[in-house]
Design a protein around this motif. Structure first.
Motif, PDB file in Angstrom:
ATOM      1  N   LEU A  25       0.828  -1.215   0.000  1.00  0.00           N
ATOM      2  CA  LEU A  25       0.000   0.000   0.000  1.00  0.00           C
ATOM      3  C   LEU A  25       0.857   1.257   0.000  1.00  0.00           C
ATOM      4  N   MET A  26       1.961   1.219   0.741  1.00  0.00           N
ATOM      5  CA  MET A  26       2.878   2.357   0.775  1.00  0.00           C
ATOM      6  C   MET A  26       3.374   2.679  -0.633  1.00  0.00           C
ATOM      7  N   PHE A  27       3.830   1.659  -1.358  1.00  0.00           N
ATOM      8  CA  PHE A  27       4.330   1.887  -2.714  1.00  0.00           C
ATOM      9  C   PHE A  27       3.217   2.317  -3.667  1.00  0.00           C
ATOM     10  N   GLU A  28       2.039   1.738  -3.522  1.00  0.00           N
ATOM     11  CA  GLU A  28       0.919   2.145  -4.369  1.00  0.00           C
ATOM     12  C   GLU A  28       0.633   3.634  -4.205  1.00  0.00           C
ATOM     13  N   GLU A  29       0.660   4.113  -2.970  1.00  0.00           N
ATOM     14  CA  GLU A  29       0.406   5.539  -2.718  1.00  0.00           C
ATOM     15  C   GLU A  29       1.529   6.418  -3.262  1.00  0.00           C
ATOM     16  N   TRP A  66       7.363  -3.049  13.927  1.00  0.00           N
ATOM     17  CA  TRP A  66       6.478  -2.641  15.006  1.00  0.00           C
ATOM     18  C   TRP A  66       5.119  -2.316  14.413  1.00  0.00           C
ATOM     19  N   LEU A  67       4.082  -2.617  15.174  1.00  0.00           N
ATOM     20  CA  LEU A  67       2.708  -2.367  14.737  1.00  0.00           C
ATOM     21  C   LEU A  67       2.019  -1.491  15.775  1.00  0.00           C
ATOM     22  N   ILE A  68       1.124  -0.649  15.288  1.00  0.00           N
ATOM     23  CA  ILE A  68       0.270   0.127  16.189  1.00  0.00           C
ATOM     24  C   ILE A  68      -1.144  -0.402  16.038  1.00  0.00           C
ATOM     25  N   GLU A  69      -1.767  -0.665  17.184  1.00  0.00           N
ATOM     26  CA  GLU A  69      -3.135  -1.167  17.204  1.00  0.00           C
ATOM     27  C   GLU A  69      -4.023  -0.221  17.998  1.00  0.00           C
ATOM     28  N   ILE A  70      -5.228  -0.043  17.521  1.00  0.00           N
ATOM     29  CA  ILE A  70      -6.277   0.610  18.296  1.00  0.00           C
ATOM     30  C   ILE A  70      -7.394  -0.412  18.368  1.00  0.00           C
ATOM     31  N   GLY A  71      -7.691  -0.831  19.581  1.00  0.00           N
ATOM     32  CA  GLY A  71      -8.617  -1.953  19.738  1.00  0.00           C
ATOM     33  C   GLY A  71      -7.963  -3.185  19.149  1.00  0.00           C
ATOM     34  N   ASN A  72      -8.665  -3.879  18.286  1.00  0.00           N
ATOM     35  CA  ASN A  72      -8.111  -5.063  17.622  1.00  0.00           C
ATOM     36  C   ASN A  72      -7.664  -4.767  16.200  1.00  0.00           C
ATOM     37  N   LYS A  73      -7.632  -3.483  15.816  1.00  0.00           N
ATOM     38  CA  LYS A  73      -7.297  -3.104  14.447  1.00  0.00           C
ATOM     39  C   LYS A  73      -5.851  -2.614  14.371  1.00  0.00           C
ATOM     40  N   ILE A  74      -5.081  -3.211  13.466  1.00  0.00           N
ATOM     41  CA  ILE A  74      -3.724  -2.745  13.209  1.00  0.00           C
ATOM     42  C   ILE A  74      -3.842  -1.552  12.267  1.00  0.00           C
ATOM     43  N   ILE A  75      -3.404  -0.380  12.737  1.00  0.00           N
ATOM     44  CA  ILE A  75      -3.567   0.847  11.956  1.00  0.00           C
ATOM     45  C   ILE A  75      -2.268   1.329  11.315  1.00  0.00           C
ATOM     46  N   ILE A 104       0.805   4.148   7.687  1.00  0.00           N
ATOM     47  CA  ILE A 104      -0.315   4.375   8.595  1.00  0.00           C
ATOM     48  C   ILE A 104      -1.591   4.392   7.753  1.00  0.00           C
ATOM     49  N   ASP A 105      -2.597   3.676   8.208  1.00  0.00           N
ATOM     50  CA  ASP A 105      -3.902   3.671   7.551  1.00  0.00           C
ATOM     51  C   ASP A 105      -4.367   5.115   7.351  1.00  0.00           C
ATOM     52  N   LYS A 106      -4.914   5.397   6.182  1.00  0.00           N
ATOM     53  CA  LYS A 106      -5.323   6.772   5.825  1.00  0.00           C
ATOM     54  C   LYS A 106      -6.242   7.405   6.868  1.00  0.00           C
ATOM     55  N   LYS A 107      -7.121   6.625   7.477  1.00  0.00           N
ATOM     56  CA  LYS A 107      -8.072   7.165   8.451  1.00  0.00           C
ATOM     57  C   LYS A 107      -7.400   7.612   9.755  1.00  0.00           C
ATOM     58  N   PHE A 108      -6.124   7.219   9.949  1.00  0.00           N
ATOM     59  CA  PHE A 108      -5.441   7.510  11.213  1.00  0.00           C
ATOM     60  C   PHE A 108      -4.210   8.399  11.031  1.00  0.00           C
ATOM     61  N   ARG A 110      -1.913  11.888  10.371  1.00  0.00           N
ATOM     62  CA  ARG A 110      -1.813  13.226  10.955  1.00  0.00           C
ATOM     63  C   ARG A 110      -2.216  13.249  12.427  1.00  0.00           C
ATOM     64  N   ARG A 111      -1.964  12.139  13.088  1.00  0.00           N
ATOM     65  CA  ARG A 111      -2.248  12.028  14.526  1.00  0.00           C
ATOM     66  C   ARG A 111      -0.994  11.640  15.302  1.00  0.00           C
ATOM     67  N   GLY A 112       0.155  11.576  14.596  1.00  0.00           N
ATOM     68  CA  GLY A 112       1.413  11.287  15.269  1.00  0.00           C
ATOM     69  C   GLY A 112       1.800   9.826  15.344  1.00  0.00           C
ATOM     70  N   PHE A 113       1.046   8.938  14.696  1.00  0.00           N
ATOM     71  CA  PHE A 113       1.349   7.508  14.806  1.00  0.00           C
ATOM     72  C   PHE A 113       2.641   7.117  14.085  1.00  0.00           C
ATOM     73  N   ALA A 114       2.929   7.738  12.939  1.00  0.00           N
ATOM     74  CA  ALA A 114       4.195   7.440  12.250  1.00  0.00           C
ATOM     75  C   ALA A 114       5.367   7.834  13.150  1.00  0.00           C
ATOM     76  N   LYS A 115       5.265   8.977  13.770  1.00  0.00           N
ATOM     77  CA  LYS A 115       6.318   9.449  14.674  1.00  0.00           C
ATOM     78  C   LYS A 115       6.498   8.491  15.855  1.00  0.00           C
ATOM     79  N   ILE A 116       5.391   7.978  16.375  1.00  0.00           N
ATOM     80  CA  ILE A 116       5.459   7.029  17.499  1.00  0.00           C
ATOM     81  C   ILE A 116       6.229   5.777  17.079  1.00  0.00           C
ATOM     82  N   ILE A 117       5.922   5.245  15.901  1.00  0.00           N
ATOM     83  CA  ILE A 117       6.626   4.046  15.422  1.00  0.00           C
ATOM     84  C   ILE A 117       8.104   4.341  15.213  1.00  0.00           C
TER      85      ILE A 117
END
Length: 161
Positions: A25-29, A66-75, A104-108, A110-117
Motif C-alpha cells: 500500500l505504501m508503494f501504491e500511494e 512494530w505495529l500500532i493497534e487501536i482496539g483489535n485493528k492494526i492501523i 499508517i492507515d489513511k483514516k489515522f 496526521r495524529r502522530g502515529f508514524a512518529k510514534i513508530i
C-alpha cells in the motif's frame, strides 16, 4: 475508540501478511502521487519477495517491525532491516539500520502515529547500540523524518548491476 488507547508492539511471524500489505500500500500511494503506473507483475514479485524476506529474517532479528493497534485493528507499521556495513570515522560500528515500510492507515494519519513508530525504532536501535539509521523518504514522509531529527544526505546508486 480514542487515539490515546493505542498499543505498539513488535511484529511476530503471525503479522507477516499485514506487513506485506502495508509495504505494498505504501508503494501504491507513492506511485499514485507521482502519477506512475504500477507494473502488476513487479508488484506481485515484490510482495512474494517481501513475504519471503519477512519469514526468513524476522526469526533472526535481522528484520524487525512494530505495529500500532487501536482496539483489535492494526492501523500502522514500520520496519528496519539490520545491515552489516563498512565502519567509518563517522560511525566506527559496522551495524546500520535501514528504516523502511512505515505505513499508517489513511483514516489515522496526521495524529502522530508514524512518529510514534519511528521513535520506538530509534529506541530499539539505541538499545542494540546501532548508531546509524538510514532510509529513503517519500515526499510526504520527509517532513515527519525531519521533525524527528533525520537529515538529508546525497547518495548514489545503480539499479542495473
Amino acid at each position: 475508540m480514542n487515539d490515546k488507547e493505542y498499543k505498539i508492539r513488535t511484529a511476530t511471524l503471525n503479522d507477516v501478511y499485514i506487513l506485506v500489505e502495508h509495504h505494498s500500500l505504501m508503494f501504491e500511494e507513492i506511485f499514485s502521487l507521482d502519477g506512475t503506473a504500477i507494473d502488476f507483475y513487479k508488484s506481485q514479485q515484490m510482495k512474494k519477495s517481501y513475504l519471503q524476506k519477512l519469514k526468513t529474517e524476522l526469526p533472526t532479528c535481522s528484520y524487525n517491525a512494530w505495529l500500532i493497534e487501536i482496539g483489535n485493528k492494526i492501523i500502522g507499521s514500520g520496519s528496519i532491516s539490520i545491515c552489516s556495513m563498512v565502519p567509518t570515522l563517522i560511525d566506527p560500528s559496522y551495524l546500520r539500520a535501514y528504516l523502511h515500510s512505515v505505513y499508517i492507515d489513511k483514516k489515522f494519519r496526521r495524529r502522530g502515529f508514524a512518529k510514534i513508530i519511528i521513535e520506538e525504532i530509534i529506541e530499539y536501535c539505541k538499545y542494540k547500540n546501532i548508531n546509524h539509521i538510514f532510509l529513503h523518504a517519500s515526499k510526504s514522509g520527509k517532513p515527519v523524518y525531519k521533525s524527528i531529527g533525520f537529515i538529508s544526505r546525497e547518495t548514489m546508486e545503480i539499479n542495473e548491476a
